[in-house]
Write a protein that holds these residues in place. Structure first.
Motif, PDB file in Angstrom:
ATOM      1  N   ALA A   1      24.651  58.879  29.511  1.00 41.96           N
ATOM      2  CA  ALA A   1      24.677  57.466  29.217  1.00 41.96           C
ATOM      3  C   ALA A   1      23.112  57.111  28.987  1.00 41.96           C
ATOM      4  N   ALA A   2      22.527  58.158  30.377  1.00 40.59           N
ATOM      5  CA  ALA A   2      21.265  57.444  31.054  1.00 40.59           C
ATOM      6  C   ALA A   2      20.576  58.524  30.879  1.00 40.59           C
ATOM      7  N   GLY A   3      20.644  59.467  29.422  1.00 39.21           N
ATOM      8  CA  GLY A   3      19.294  60.524  28.564  1.00 39.21           C
ATOM      9  C   GLY A   3      19.844  61.727  28.903  1.00 39.21           C
ATOM     10  N   ALA A   4      20.213  62.103  29.849  1.00 43.43           N
ATOM     11  CA  ALA A   4      20.347  63.389  29.986  1.00 43.43           C
ATOM     12  C   ALA A   4      20.691  64.588  29.079  1.00 43.43           C
ATOM     13  N   GLY A   5      20.857  65.727  28.802  1.00 45.21           N
ATOM     14  CA  GLY A   5      21.570  67.237  27.865  1.00 45.21           C
ATOM     15  C   GLY A   5      22.902  67.220  28.827  1.00 45.21           C
ATOM     16  N   LEU A   6      24.343  67.824  28.498  1.00 46.88           N
ATOM     17  CA  LEU A   6      25.021  68.002  28.505  1.00 46.88           C
ATOM     18  C   LEU A   6      24.576  69.518  29.643  1.00 46.88           C
ATOM     19  N   ALA A   7      23.997  69.978  29.709  1.00 46.27           N
ATOM     20  CA  ALA A   7      23.778  71.009  30.633  1.00 46.27           C
ATOM     21  C   ALA A   7      23.066  70.311  31.760  1.00 46.27           C
ATOM     22  N   GLU A   8      21.914  69.513  32.038  1.00 49.02           N
ATOM     23  CA  GLU A   8      21.204  69.009  32.999  1.00 49.02           C
ATOM     24  C   GLU A   8      21.860  67.301  33.426  1.00 49.02           C
ATOM     25  N   ALA A   9      22.854  67.022  32.430  1.00 51.87           N
ATOM     26  CA  ALA A   9      23.801  65.687  33.176  1.00 51.87           C
ATOM     27  C   ALA A   9      24.771  66.482  34.399  1.00 51.87           C
ATOM     28  N   LEU A  10      26.202  67.831  33.788  1.00 51.09           N
ATOM     29  CA  LEU A  10      26.486  68.267  34.183  1.00 51.09           C
ATOM     30  C   LEU A  10      26.008  68.787  35.553  1.00 51.09           C
ATOM     31  N   ARG A  11      24.513  69.568  35.990  1.00 51.61           N
ATOM     32  CA  ARG A  11      23.597  69.406  36.979  1.00 51.61           C
ATOM     33  C   ARG A  11      23.872  68.563  38.141  1.00 51.61           C
ATOM     34  N   ARG A  12      23.472  67.248  37.097  1.00 53.15           N
ATOM     35  CA  ARG A  12      23.182  66.077  37.829  1.00 53.15           C
ATOM     36  C   ARG A  12      24.716  65.181  38.739  1.00 53.15           C
ATOM     37  N   ALA A  13      25.466  65.803  37.952  1.00 55.77           N
ATOM     38  CA  ALA A  13      27.094  65.074  38.134  1.00 55.77           C
ATOM     39  C   ALA A  13      27.302  65.594  39.478  1.00 55.77           C
ATOM     40  N   LEU A  14      27.321  67.317  39.727  1.00 54.17           N
ATOM     41  CA  LEU A  14      27.383  68.623  40.759  1.00 54.17           C
ATOM     42  C   LEU A  14      26.249  68.021  41.723  1.00 54.17           C
TER      43      LEU A  14
END
Ligand code: AGP
Length: 613
Positions: A141-154
């Motif tokens: 929702a903050a604008g990251a792509g899927l892999a980037e979103a996963l990286r940030r979440a982890l």
């Protein structure tokens, strides 16, 4: 333990996922689920509670989106939250556009969940996993792509995980990350895959890779990009797939089940583990052992860490290390070692033993040892396993894939691999001369034929199993190296027959457990070594009316010793005897479990690879 597969760029993605899940079934599971990216939406099916097998899931999947080429599948072994359809993976985010599967444990899930709920996220399961999908959702929702979103979440997560996500908004991407839990990636012509182990991937791609801790992969059809948790690009670790690790090897090859197939593969497993271990001058050589010889010469203590059957193999090794290398040797349950203050330093050789090379307790014990500065060696059956990558040195058992939850051929291969390690220590420390090492190697080389001989006596075991029908309480007794054999016999029986079975050092019987011996109790006694002492202990059981089964080498006098005798071929050196004497105990456990109608390959409550504490 949970199994994961993710695919993209694959026609008939659902079939590939189902086939992958079937190949991962051996890891043990209690529910299963799949999700496919279907145009701009996600399609999901999950099954648990009696309809939990992958085949059940296939039946209940119903009409799947025809053209889907991207999806994920999961077999779950419940840890947080019971084995219900709601707790089965994949989990969806609040938008229903994102699906996630996970293996491992998120330790800080409770503290992550509260603020997520505060921000309006709705949780639909009791799992630790579900926080992950909502964390990724927020990053998207903050604008990251899927892999980037996963990286940030982890980055927010503590614990052990391999995790895979797909999104209806990026239909050609599978994103995956790992820490402490294995995850492999594979890339082929126009396809990309990830899975928990190689068996789900072989034959599906040309190139295979192992993700390392704190790496995130973006898999697209025909390509793989890997970054670390800080976002920096990293070169993925290529994995060479042994030709033996193909789908064919994972089939039962004509046997009723994997366990009996694997029991009968033991002569080969032992022989292969011993293959090619002599240098041109006849000296013992272990090529993959990587630890400098000088470091090993300086060792003043050996600590073996392992779990279950691997621990029993380590117990056998203690006798060999002490006798041949004249080094103090301790054997530790891996889950215990890391929570005390073990005295380990740069002269303590810490040897991990693990079929899978992934058991979390053993992995963490080895990490603890490395932090103490101790050199570490892992005896592993899996070449690309995490422990094999992290330890300073490796000694591979060459048993081939072991599918049955109950370890058999890997246990034997571990014993001979540890014998090799003990011998190489003796050779380098000079406690055995070249002739003595050579003679012991010759004796080891004779073991495969003796194991074959022991297997040829399976009918004797069947007759004893028939006679024991109805018995529910077993004691397994042995002394010296016969003691770990007794422990292993009891563990095998417990695991697959669900009968009560205890292994004891025979001399300990009179210090307590003898109180439990009465008519109806079965005592299985391993006669070798210390035969005379064993005879006295057997007499104690006979006098209390137990039904006694004696495992005795050919030629041993067994007159009046018990109700049943299981003969095994005689082994030249008693230290090597466990490789042969454990065989009738494996066969006995198998025969009793089959008579009880149990699923010997997938015993209840157990998993093949235990990646949780
Ligand atoms: C063996 O029959 C068991 N299934 C179990 O005790 C096993 O040996 C243990 O979990 C250790 O596994 P590993 O060798 O893969 O580390």
């Amino acid at each position: 333990m949970c199994g994961i597969i993710g695919v993209t760029g694959t026609d008939g993605a659902l079939d590939v996922i189902f086939e992958g899940l079937r190949r991962l079934e051996y890891r043990g599971y209690d529910s299963a689920g799949v999700a496919l990216v279907d145009g701009a939406t996600l399609w999901r099916r999950r099954a648990a509670d009696g309809t939990h097998s992958v085949d059940d899931l296939v039946q209940t999947a119903g009409a799947a989106p025809g053209g889907a080429t991207t999806g994920i599948g999961h077999t779950r072994w419940a840890t947080h939250g019971g084995p219900t359809p709601e707790n089965a993976h994949p989990h969806l985010d609040c938008t229903g556009q994102l699906a996630l599967v996970h293996n491992g444990i998120i330790e800080n899930h409770a503290e992550l969940r509260v603020p997520l709920e505060g921000r309006g996220h709705v949780f639909r399961s009791q799992t630790d996993t579900e926080v992950l999908v909502h964390l990724v959702e927020e990053e998207l929702a903050a604008g990251a792509g899927l892999a980037e979103a996963l990286r940030r979440a982890l980055g927010a997560v503590r614990g052990a995980f391999s995790v895979v996500v797909v999104s209806a908004n990026e239909p050609d991407v599978v994103a995956a990350g790992r820490r402490s839990v294995p995850l492999l990636a594979a890339v082929g012509e126009g396809t990309g895959l990830v899975a928990s182990d190689i068996s789900a991937l072989v034959g599906r791609a040309e190139r295979y890779f192992a993700l390392e801790d704190d790496q995130v992969a973006e898999v697209r059809p025909g390509s793989l990009r890997v970054v670390d948790l800080a976002g920096g690009p990293v070169e993925p670790t290529a994995v060479v797939v042994d030709p033996a690790w193909d789908v064919e090897a994972a089939q039962k090859a004509g046997f009723d089940d994997f366990m009996t197939k694997e029991i009968h593969e033991q002569p080969r497993a032992v022989a292969d583990t011993l293959l090619d271990r002599r240098g041109p001058d006849g000296a013992l050589v272990i090529d993959e052992l990587r630890v400098p010889v000088d470091d090993l010469r300086a060792v003043d203590k050996v600590v073996v860490v392992a779990c279950g059957s691997s621990y029993h193999a380590g117990m056998v090794a203690k006798y060999a290390i002490e006798r041949w290398a004249r080094l103090p040797a301790e054997v530790e349950i891996a889950s215990e070692l890391r929570y005390r203050d073990p005295v380990l330093h740069e002269r303590t050789l810490v040897v991990g033993v693990s079929q899978s090379g992934e058991t979390l307790d053993t992995l963490e014990a080895l990490r603890e040892a490395r932090r103490s500065g101790a050199p570490t060696v892992i005896v592993s059956n899996v070449v690309h396993a995490t422990m094999a990558r992290e330890a300073d040195g490796v000694l591979y058992t060459r048993a081939g894939p072991e599918v049955s939850v109950a370890s058999t051929k890997c246990h034997l291969a571990q014993i001979v691999a540890l014998d090799l390690l003990a011998l190489v220590l003796a050779q380098w420390r000079g406690t055995m001369g070249p002739a003595a090492v050579g003679a012991e190697l010759d004796r080891l080389q004779r073991l495969p034929a003796l194991v074959e001989d022991a297997l040829g006596r399976a009918k004797d075991v069947d007759a004893v199993a028939d006679a024991l029908a109805g018995a529910r309480d077993y004691f397994f007794l042995g002394r010296h190296v016969g003691f770990p054999v007794a422990l292993e016999g009891a563990l095998k029986l417990k695991e697959i027959s669900y009968l009560r079975a205890e292994g004891y050092p025979a001399g300990e019987l009179k210090h307590g457990p003898l109180a439990l011996v009465e008519p109806g109790v079965v005592v299985v006694a391993v006669l070798e070594p210390l035969q005379d002492k064993m005879r006295s202990n057997i007499a104690e059981a006979v006098a209390r009316g137990a039904t006694v089964v004696v495992v005795a080498p050919d030629g041993a006098d067994v007159a009046g010793l018990g109700d049943h005798v299981l003969r095994v071929p005689r082994v030249d050196d008693p230290i090597l005897a466990p490789v042969v004497t454990v065989v009738p105990l494996q066969l006995l456990a198998y025969a009793l479990a089959r008579r009880l109608g149990n699923d010997v390959d997938r015993p209840r409550n157990l998993a093949k690879t235990v990646t949780v504490e």
